[in-house]
Design a protein around this motif. Structure first.
Motif, short mmCIF file in Angstrom:
data_model
loop_
_atom_site.label_atom_id
_atom_site.label_comp_id
_atom_site.label_asym_id
_atom_site.label_seq_id
_atom_site.Cartn_x
_atom_site.Cartn_y
_atom_site.Cartn_z
N ASN A 35 8.02 -37.64 -9.10
CA ASN A 35 7.41 -37.24 -7.83
C ASN A 35 5.92 -37.55 -7.85
OD1 ASN A 35 6.66 -34.59 -9.27
ND2 ASN A 35 8.91 -34.52 -9.17
N GLU A 78 9.68 -29.84 -8.20
CA GLU A 78 8.55 -29.72 -9.14
C GLU A 78 7.21 -29.55 -8.45
OE1 GLU A 78 8.81 -32.42 -12.56
OE2 GLU A 78 10.86 -32.78 -11.95
N HIS A 97 4.15 -38.23 -11.58
CA HIS A 97 5.11 -37.71 -12.56
C HIS A 97 6.28 -38.66 -12.66
CE1 HIS A 97 7.96 -35.27 -14.66
NE2 HIS A 97 8.73 -35.12 -13.60
N HIS A 99 9.84 -40.10 -15.19
CA HIS A 99 10.88 -39.80 -16.19
C HIS A 99 11.14 -41.07 -17.00
CE1 HIS A 99 12.95 -36.15 -14.01
NE2 HIS A 99 11.64 -36.11 -13.87
N HIS A 173 12.06 -34.49 -20.60
CA HIS A 173 11.93 -34.55 -19.14
C HIS A 173 11.02 -35.70 -18.71
CE1 HIS A 173 10.89 -32.05 -15.27
NE2 HIS A 173 10.87 -33.35 -15.06
ZN ZN Z 1 10.62 -34.39 -13.31
#
Ligand code: ZN
Length: 206
Positions: A35, A78, A97, A99, A173
């Motif tokens: 995000n 989040e 952010h 992953h 994560h």
């Molecule tokens: Zn995440």
């Protein structure tokens, strides 16, 4: 109750669409993960909706969030982690952010130490405040959690007011990074990802 939320300027939408394409092209936001957010003004941010393809962000994929109001429906789960960072530091203009594989693997491998230590890389200088490869980059790791309000409180309680590294990992994560502008946040993201990928490769060939 908020009566008037600001509209999202085209430049903000453009920044968020561009960082989404950038991260998606590198495989860092698989399966609608990750995000992105950008400050709109002192009291508001624009953030990606939950469950969207981060490689094709448009104006309808963004939601305005007031930093001192309850969260609206539909925002990324989040969002509390973003809001807590913006509240903590008014100089932060963008938060990203992802992953990625390197962030996910190394955050699990080094969780017991509380950080990934990166040593001796020229790329340290991509990070604000780092002027030499000789200064270690210690990227904090926090255990993951699905209650993201509680997770945000835990992260902010552990981070100093002015963290030396503009990012942290959540174990198993992914990576959070931020900056005064979207360009700064993107450089920090790219620099940290490069460092994590180097560390992962070194461990493979050791
Ligand atoms: Zn995440």
């Amino acid at each position: 109750m908020t009566l008037h939320l600001p509209s999202i300027p085209d430049a903000v939408t453009g920044d968020l669409a561009a960082i989404g394409r950038f991260a998606a092209a590198r495989g860092w936001v698989p399966a609608t993960s990750g995000n992105f957010s950008r400050r709109v003004d002192a009291g508001h941010i624009a953030i990606t909706r939950s469950g969207i393809d981060k490689g094709a962000i448009g104006a309808s994929d963004l939601i305005v969030v007031a930093l001192d109001e309850p969260l609206p429906a539909g925002v990324s789960a989040e969002t509390p982690l973003h809001v807590a960072r913006y509240r903590r530091n008014p100089a932060i203009g963008a938060i990203v952010h992802v992953h990625s594989v390197a962030a996910t693997v190394l955050s699990r491998a080094d969780e017991g130490q509380g950080s990934v230590t990166l040593h001796g890389f020229e790329m340290h200088k991509a990070l604000h405040g780092f002027t030499s490869h000789e200064t270690d980059v210690q990227l904090p790791i926090f255990s993951n959690g699905q209650d993201t309000e509680a997770l945000a409180r835990r992260v902010e309680a552990a981070l100093p007011d002015d963290p030396p590294v503009p990012g942290y990992l959540l174990s198993g994560h992914g990576l959070y990074a931020w900056g005064a502008t979207m360009d700064d946040a993107r450089r920090h993201l790219e620099g940290l990802e490069f460092l994590l990928q180097c560390s992962l490769e070194e461990r493979r060939i050791r």
